[in-house]
Design a protein around this motif. Sequence first.
Motif, PDB file in Angstrom:
ATOM      1  N   ALA A  13       0.833  -1.204   0.000  1.00  0.00           N
ATOM      2  CA  ALA A  13       0.000   0.000   0.000  1.00  0.00           C
ATOM      3  C   ALA A  13       0.867   1.254   0.000  1.00  0.00           C
ATOM      4  O   ALA A  13       0.534   2.251  -0.663  1.00  0.00           O
ATOM      5  CB  ALA A  13      -0.930   0.002   1.214  1.00  0.00           C
ATOM      6  N   PHE A  14       1.984   1.218   0.728  1.00  0.00           N
ATOM      7  CA  PHE A  14       2.893   2.369   0.766  1.00  0.00           C
ATOM      8  C   PHE A  14       3.471   2.641  -0.618  1.00  0.00           C
ATOM      9  O   PHE A  14       3.459   3.785  -1.098  1.00  0.00           O
ATOM     10  CB  PHE A  14       4.011   2.099   1.774  1.00  0.00           C
ATOM     11  N   ASP A  15       3.959   1.609  -1.272  1.00  0.00           N
ATOM     12  CA  ASP A  15       4.535   1.787  -2.605  1.00  0.00           C
ATOM     13  C   ASP A  15       3.480   2.219  -3.628  1.00  0.00           C
ATOM     14  O   ASP A  15       3.757   3.007  -4.534  1.00  0.00           O
ATOM     15  CB  ASP A  15       5.214   0.498  -3.068  1.00  0.00           C
ATOM     16  N   ALA A  16       2.263   1.702  -3.466  1.00  0.00           N
ATOM     17  CA  ALA A  16       1.189   2.089  -4.388  1.00  0.00           C
ATOM     18  C   ALA A  16       0.863   3.579  -4.238  1.00  0.00           C
ATOM     19  O   ALA A  16       0.615   4.275  -5.225  1.00  0.00           O
ATOM     20  CB  ALA A  16      -0.057   1.247  -4.131  1.00  0.00           C
ATOM     21  N   ALA A  17       0.877   4.077  -2.985  1.00  0.00           N
ATOM     22  CA  ALA A  17       0.611   5.497  -2.749  1.00  0.00           C
ATOM     23  C   ALA A  17       1.750   6.356  -3.296  1.00  0.00           C
ATOM     24  O   ALA A  17       1.516   7.429  -3.861  1.00  0.00           O
ATOM     25  CB  ALA A  17       0.417   5.756  -1.264  1.00  0.00           C
ATOM     26  N   LEU A  18       2.988   5.884  -3.157  1.00  0.00           N
ATOM     27  CA  LEU A  18       4.125   6.611  -3.727  1.00  0.00           C
ATOM     28  C   LEU A  18       4.018   6.671  -5.247  1.00  0.00           C
ATOM     29  O   LEU A  18       4.345   7.693  -5.869  1.00  0.00           O
ATOM     30  CB  LEU A  18       5.444   5.946  -3.332  1.00  0.00           C
ATOM     31  N   ALA A  19       3.571   5.590  -5.845  1.00  0.00           N
ATOM     32  CA  ALA A  19       3.442   5.540  -7.302  1.00  0.00           C
ATOM     33  C   ALA A  19       2.473   6.612  -7.805  1.00  0.00           C
ATOM     34  O   ALA A  19       2.661   7.175  -8.895  1.00  0.00           O
ATOM     35  CB  ALA A  19       2.978   4.160  -7.747  1.00  0.00           C
ATOM     36  N   LYS A  20       1.444   6.918  -7.013  1.00  0.00           N
ATOM     37  CA  LYS A  20       0.503   7.964  -7.401  1.00  0.00           C
ATOM     38  C   LYS A  20       1.195   9.317  -7.503  1.00  0.00           C
ATOM     39  O   LYS A  20       0.754  10.202  -8.232  1.00  0.00           O
ATOM     40  CB  LYS A  20      -0.646   8.051  -6.399  1.00  0.00           C
ATOM     41  N   ARG A  21       2.273   9.477  -6.744  1.00  0.00           N
ATOM     42  CA  ARG A  21       3.024  10.730  -6.775  1.00  0.00           C
ATOM     43  C   ARG A  21       4.190  10.663  -7.757  1.00  0.00           C
ATOM     44  O   ARG A  21       5.034  11.556  -7.792  1.00  0.00           O
ATOM     45  CB  ARG A  21       3.541  11.085  -5.382  1.00  0.00           C
ATOM     46  N   GLY A  22       4.258   9.577  -8.519  1.00  0.00           N
ATOM     47  CA  GLY A  22       5.330   9.431  -9.498  1.00  0.00           C
ATOM     48  C   GLY A  22       6.656   9.048  -8.882  1.00  0.00           C
ATOM     49  O   GLY A  22       7.710   9.201  -9.514  1.00  0.00           O
ATOM     50  N   ALA A  23       6.639   8.530  -7.658  1.00  0.00           N
ATOM     51  CA  ALA A  23       7.863   8.151  -6.956  1.00  0.00           C
ATOM     52  C   ALA A  23       8.117   6.653  -7.078  1.00  0.00           C
ATOM     53  O   ALA A  23       7.189   5.854  -7.229  1.00  0.00           O
ATOM     54  CB  ALA A  23       7.769   8.540  -5.476  1.00  0.00           C
ATOM     55  N   GLU A  24       9.387   6.295  -6.998  1.00  0.00           N
ATOM     56  CA  GLU A  24       9.781   4.894  -7.088  1.00  0.00           C
ATOM     57  C   GLU A  24       9.427   4.151  -5.797  1.00  0.00           C
ATOM     58  O   GLU A  24       9.337   4.772  -4.723  1.00  0.00           O
ATOM     59  CB  GLU A  24      11.282   4.786  -7.339  1.00  0.00           C
TER      60      GLU A  24
END
Length: 426
Positions: A13-24
């Motif tokens: 879930a953390f990585d998925a939320a980061l992906a929304k911000r265009g982060a790796e």
Amino acid sequence: MHDIRTIRDNPEAFDAALAKRGAEPMAAELISADEVRRASATRLQEAQNRRNEASKLIGQAMGRGDTETAEALKAEVGELKEILPALEETARAADRQLEDLLAVIPNLPAEDVPVGEDEDDNVEVSTWGEKRSFAFEPKEHADIGPALGMDFETGANISGARFTFLRGGMARLHRALAQFMLDRQTGENGYTECNPPVLVNDAAMYGTDKLPKFAEDSFRTTDGRWLIPTSEVSLTASVMGQIIDNDILPIRLTALTPCFRSEAGAAGKDTRGFIRQHQFEKVELVSITRPEDSEAEHERMTACAEGILQALGLPYRKVLLCTGDMGFGARKTYDLEVWLPGQGAYREISSCSNTGDFQARRMNSRYRPEGEKKTAFVHTLNGSGLAVGRTLVAVLENYQLEDGSVDVPEALLGYMGGISRLMPAA
């Protein structure tokens, strides 16, 4: 700052939320660093416990007359004392490594924030006011301002690019706007007026997520202090390290201060005029709230900023920023964009953000919920109520007349000492 325990519990879930911000993805690296940190802390604690235990056993052995055991224990304690500094440094290094990784990761967006790459993906929420119809071609503020006392040339001669010298009625109108905003936010909207320092330390800048990522965007003094980019820093940091009494929440603070920005990331943008300056004034709004109240407080704060524009009769639109355009520390942001007829465009004049507990974790700012023994992190919010210089620009462009004069908005007449219109110099 993010809670490493939450990341451990749900890395996907953390990585998925980061992906929304265009982060790796970062969860795996963070969890690995946390494992190293916890292992280092465990080794240090075990060594300290054994040293304390062995020290007690020495006295017991001596009391029994068992000198052989006592000497062996003394040798063990001596060895532990020699290795403890290295274990302590290893533990500190592991703590720093994890903190450094967490410090540069942006806040996670709220569920209702639209996913997008840049300002083109922002969502217009509402508009207010009617755009004025002109019987002539409206000019930009940079064209009508100089004859009214907006002196770009002197500002540049004194300080360089992106500095302006205001004179006469223009300076008075700028002051009137600032005082009107401050009076409105304190007298009608319940904010407590503050006069905070404009020079702050590293801890204040770090706590409000301006360091380490945005150091180049701010000015630093020779003694290591920072000129505030916004009084959000001073106002929010006023609760740094505190356990706040639950009964006084929410805390609502406002201040009129000069702000200083190097504009390192804005090279070539708005080089003409008064839109983007190295030094400017702003009335800032800051709220410290319980977590369950922060969403409603965000709406309230934005409405307080909107009220200034409405009182001045300035058309604007309210925009919900997408994940790609949102600030580093924000979980949700509304921008207010005022209509500038000279430019024929809406331009940002206020940004109101809910940061959740992101800043509070960095500052260690907590409260004790009613009926509970454990403390919890507060939520912090900030917004412009408003940027004074940009509001001045909006007044000049919306209230301009064909002869180059500018009418003073009715809401400001009481602050202008009898001046109702700025007249161009002959």
